[in-house]
Design an enzyme around this catalytic site. Sequence first.
Site, PDB file in Angstrom:
ATOM      1  N   SER A 250      31.320  42.920  37.538  1.00  0.00           N
ATOM      2  CA  SER A 250      29.890  42.942  37.807  1.00  0.00           C
ATOM      3  C   SER A 250      29.469  41.643  38.467  1.00  0.00           C
ATOM      4  O   SER A 250      30.281  40.743  38.686  1.00  0.00           O
ATOM      5  CB  SER A 250      29.132  43.114  36.503  1.00  0.00           C
ATOM      6  OG  SER A 250      29.179  41.891  35.790  1.00  0.00           O
ATOM      7  N   LYS A 251      28.179  41.555  38.729  1.00  0.00           N
ATOM      8  CA  LYS A 251      27.633  40.357  39.379  1.00  0.00           C
ATOM      9  C   LYS A 251      27.989  39.102  38.590  1.00  0.00           C
ATOM     10  O   LYS A 251      28.113  38.025  39.156  1.00  0.00           O
ATOM     11  CB  LYS A 251      26.117  40.476  39.510  1.00  0.00           C
ATOM     12  CG  LYS A 251      25.690  41.551  40.495  1.00  0.00           C
ATOM     13  CD  LYS A 251      24.634  41.044  41.463  1.00  0.00           C
ATOM     14  CE  LYS A 251      24.474  41.940  42.664  1.00  0.00           C
ATOM     15  NZ  LYS A 251      23.764  43.201  42.361  1.00  0.00           N
ATOM     16  N   ARG A 252      28.155  39.252  37.291  1.00  0.00           N
ATOM     17  CA  ARG A 252      28.470  38.085  36.465  1.00  0.00           C
ATOM     18  C   ARG A 252      29.834  37.478  36.798  1.00  0.00           C
ATOM     19  O   ARG A 252      30.104  36.349  36.466  1.00  0.00           O
ATOM     20  CB  ARG A 252      28.408  38.450  34.970  1.00  0.00           C
ATOM     21  CG  ARG A 252      27.073  38.076  34.348  1.00  0.00           C
ATOM     22  CD  ARG A 252      26.881  38.767  33.041  1.00  0.00           C
ATOM     23  NE  ARG A 252      26.514  40.166  33.274  1.00  0.00           N
ATOM     24  CZ  ARG A 252      26.932  41.176  32.538  1.00  0.00           C
ATOM     25  NH1 ARG A 252      27.738  40.977  31.534  1.00  0.00           N
ATOM     26  NH2 ARG A 252      26.541  42.407  32.821  1.00  0.00           N
TER      27      ARG A 252
END
Length: 481
Positions: A250-252
């Site tokens: 994910s973006k994380r």
Amino acid sequence: MTVRVRIAPSPTGNLHIGTARTAVFNWLYARHEGGKFIIRIEDTDLARSRPEYTQNIKDGLAWLGLHWDEGPYFQSERLHLYKQAVQTLLDQGYAYRCYTTEEELNELRESQKARNQAPRYDNRHRNLTPEQEKAFEAEGRQPVIRFKIDDTREIMWNDHIRGLLTWKGSDLGGDMVIARASSREDLGQPLYNLAVVVDDMDMQISHVIRGEDHIANTAKQILLYEALGGTVPQFAHTPLILNESGQKLSKRDNVTAISDFYKMGFVPEAMANYMTLLGWTPPDSTEELFTLEEAAKTFTLDRVSKAAAKFDWSKLDWINSQYIHKMEPARLLEMLVPFWEDAGYQVDLENNRPWLEQVTALIAPSLTRLTEAVEQTQMFFQDKVELNADAQAQLQQDGVKAVITSVCEGVKEHNQLSEEDAKQLVKQVTKEHGVKKGLVMKSLRAALTGDVKGHDLMQSWLLLNQKELDQPRLEAALSQV
Ligand code: GLU
């Protein structure tokens, strides 16, 4: 059957690795089957869609070598088609106007939650009379359009990756919204499932290959195909990509966009190769390095795994290094230039090409990522070098001053050093001062590069000499000993 596949990204962010990997599979499948690969930009979410994301998506696909045969088509330019389809569904009784307010829907959800039931719309406005509709409108309510979902239906398809999949109509959350709220005269903004089906029908998509997060949508979409009288395409749902700790990428994880991988120094062939392996196993599973064209020869969907694929940085690095090491210096050079320019180096490709190619060839074998070239070539692009502690210590050794002085004298005698000249000079100085060759070489390296280890010394020296950087460095070193 003519195979026609598509990648249908929403331009609400940069090209995501998951979308890019799905694009790779679509492209490979199209090429394997002699079919067409189409791009469709799903930009119906006007608030979140941006032209710069569309550009990033197109650039990313082109960078990876995923050239498309048709498109990009833009959903925002096709709204009239979706509205027509919504109207047809209304006219034929497959859809209806629903006036339930947000508040009422919230209440419904809360009461379902309190009873431990899954949230779903209770189809309360499925059979309103024209009078009831008018009454709601008189209250100022604007209807959404809902598509009827038969709770007793069982929806089945044979997924090319996941096998036979079955969904119960009752698990689809009740009648689904296919167009947003709007006045009666103007049908509202059509929603994702409707637009996808209209487009896939219109574009005669034969195989929908997309992420497994769309499985529930597929069940809904099959019902829409049926209602609109379309041929249901074949489906293949690709597995998720997980990060190294097993969670959905994910973006994380910071690097999720293809443009991030570019910035990190990955080359497109390596990225495409690695993404092909994210879920697909070639028939010869020992074969890990291949171009997209090579993979297309053997690519079939039955060799795509159902299980999630784990993103493995060390494998990507290894593949990247393999491509860099076998790349022609001229091409590698072109790829390095933007990184050097970003670092502020005066590259001047036009006037410097042969020299730059030699620099490239010198460092290529030790590169894993293109970004590493910035540090590894710093000494070629800067007038001076800083001596690190080891280099300083080397220059303090007995006899070094005399050695460097002699090398410096020797360099002055040549207009430009050849490899032979440099070797002779080292030999001569070694003999003249009665020292070990190692001492001469190490001291030279320290003075010229500011370090005691690095790339081939003779080659580095010759490249510095061509730019007349060696003599000033030797003199600078002398001033410090
Ligand atoms: N716009 C959808 C997405 O980006 C496409 C899904 C599909 O391929 O149908 O996930």
